[in-house]
Design an enzyme around this catalytic site. Structure first.
Site, PDB file in Angstrom:
ATOM      1  N   ARG A  90      49.256  30.366  70.521  1.00  0.00           N
ATOM      2  CA  ARG A  90      50.258  30.490  70.831  1.00  0.00           C
ATOM      3  C   ARG A  90      50.982  30.667  68.696  1.00  0.00           C
ATOM      4  NH1 ARG A  90      55.535  29.799  70.749  1.00  0.00           N
ATOM      5  NH2 ARG A  90      55.515  27.334  71.966  1.00  0.00           N
ATOM      6  N   LYS A 105      40.691  49.703  69.246  1.00  0.00           N
ATOM      7  CA  LYS A 105      39.985  51.025  68.350  1.00  0.00           C
ATOM      8  C   LYS A 105      38.483  50.584  68.537  1.00  0.00           C
ATOM      9  CE  LYS A 105      42.863  52.902  71.331  1.00  0.00           C
ATOM     10  NZ  LYS A 105      44.612  52.061  71.203  1.00  0.00           N
ATOM     11  N   ASP A 128      50.099  52.464  60.663  1.00  0.00           N
ATOM     12  CA  ASP A 128      49.277  52.524  61.522  1.00  0.00           C
ATOM     13  C   ASP A 128      48.483  53.472  60.642  1.00  0.00           C
ATOM     14  OD1 ASP A 128      48.054  53.020  64.118  1.00  0.00           O
ATOM     15  OD2 ASP A 128      49.654  53.200  65.910  1.00  0.00           O
ATOM     16  N   TYR A 185      52.446  57.382  67.592  1.00  0.00           N
ATOM     17  CA  TYR A 185      52.124  57.647  69.000  1.00  0.00           C
ATOM     18  C   TYR A 185      52.363  57.739  70.089  1.00  0.00           C
ATOM     19  CZ  TYR A 185      49.359  54.231  72.530  1.00  0.00           C
ATOM     20  OH  TYR A 185      49.491  54.103  73.664  1.00  0.00           O
TER      21      TYR A 185
END
Length: 388
Positions: A48, A199, A174, A102
């Site tokens: 984590r 992606k 982005d 997006y």
């Protein structure tokens, strides 16, 4: 050997690999432990905390590709962008956000920010003056996306970065649609770069991940928030992502080549009313894209002429998949109104030019002639079926 002097294929292949000191294997070993020794060690590792060996070394590869000091890997693109925003925004702060964005990001901002007392303004356009007009005294972040999803608008990266810096504002981007192969925003002054690593970085439609890259100072701040939110990734997936990224540049360059050809083919087709692709000279920001991108990418969108139903057309495709997501080695198409931007209202989609006839095309590595033939037969079949 300095990673700054390495070619992109070499960076993809070798930077961030873990040497197998015990058995001398050619690929990075996988460290699946969730518990590590804490006494008398240089790094107290815990999944984590984003610092297991596989996480740490893959971050080096992403940082090298994006020309940054550091990077982090997350469980998804939305985990990456949400952690990034929350590291730099608190109650009473304001963010300026590009309007062509997006849908998942837009929805996150609209649905979640009010819970934190964070104010936001979506720009009226994507020119630098639109961002400047939207700035308020409490603006802390400006966020852009270029090329944008799904209309492939191009924002002037340097102009926005310069504007943000002049006002003491953090600039974020982005960079998913471009990938580090086609665009490096840090070189134009952007502070923080994020990716949906699902992606192009993954590239095979089998990995869900996100990434953020920036200076060590900014990444320390993001880490300090992220360790509490817990958006880390399993090391098996991290290992798969590192493996996939070895062919990143090769894949993207092949996809770029196909996209350029297909954009020209569609642009000249009598049954296509409009094509959105920055590599076309008719694109309004073609010159800007050429100035800030190494290549124009493998994403494009188009609209068929009135009378040819977009969904019916996609059902006739035989090779190209009608499928969610993007950037895999296989070509896919979808309707943004039904998928990536379905969370927006019809009014919100109309405001940014996303029609119900818009088809987003993620171009893969197949042979161009096969993709062209599939599109042609699907158009013909759709027209015949509509007359039956």
């Amino acid at each position: 050997m300095s990673k700054q002097k390495l070619g992109i294929n070499t960076i993809c292949t070798h930077v961030g690999e873990i040497k197998d000191e015990q058995f001398k294997g050619a690929v990075s070993p996988i460290y699946l432990a969730t518990s590590y020794e804490f006494d008398n060690v240089d790094v107290k590792r815990y999944p984590r905390y984003f610092n297991t060996p596989n996480q740490e070394y893959l971050a080096k590869k992403i940082a090298a590709l994006e020309h940054t000091e550091a990077a982090m890997i997350f469980g998804s693109g939305m985990a990456a962008i949400s952690h990034m925003f929350l590291a730099f925004l608190k109650q009473g702060d304001h963010i300026v956000v590009q309007n062509t964005l997006y849908g998942g990001t837009s929805n996150f901002i609209r649905e979640e920010f009010h819970k934190y007392g964070i104010e936001y303004t979506f720009t009226n356009g994507y020119n630098v003056t639109d961002f400047e007009t939207a700035i308020q005294p409490n603006t802390k972040v400006i966020h852009i996306e270029t090329p944008s999803n799904p209309l492939l608008t191009i924002t002037d990266i340097k102009a926005v970065a310069d504007l943000a810096r002049s006002k003491g504002i953090i600039s974020t981007i982005d960079n998913t649609f471009a990938s580090p192969v086609n665009q490096n925003p840090i070189d134009f002054g952007i502070d923080i770069v994020m990716h949906s690593a699902t992606k192009y970085l993954g590239g095979h439609s089998d990995i869900l991940a996100g990434a953020v890259a920036s200076s060590q100072e900014h990444m320390d701040r993001i880490w300090n928030v992220s360790k509490n939110l817990g958006g880390s990734l399993s090391d098996m997936t991290v290992w798969m992502l590192e493996r996939s990224m070895k062919t990143l540049a090769l894949r993207v360059k092949a996809q770029n080549k196909n996209a350029r050809k297909l954009a020209k083919f569609l642009d000249a087709h009598s049954e296509v009313s409009r094509v959105y692709y920055p590599g076309l000279k008719s694109h309004p920001e073609h010159k800007l894209a050429k100035a800030q991108m190494h290549d124009f990418g493998a994403m494009l969108s188009f609209e068929l002429v009135e009378g040819i139903d977009a969904m019916a057309f996609m059902k006739q495709l035989e090779l190209i998949k009608s499928s969610m997501s993007l950037a895999g080695v296989e070509s896919t198409m979808l309707l943004p109104s039904e998928t990536s931007h379905a969370l927006l209202t019809q009014e919100q989609r109309d405001a940014v030019g996303i029609s119900n006839r818009l088809i987003r095309f993620s171009v893969g590595i197949e042979n161009f002639k096969d993709l062209k033939q599939d599109i042609e037969q699907a158009i013909t079949a759709t027209k015949v079926a509509s007359l039956a």
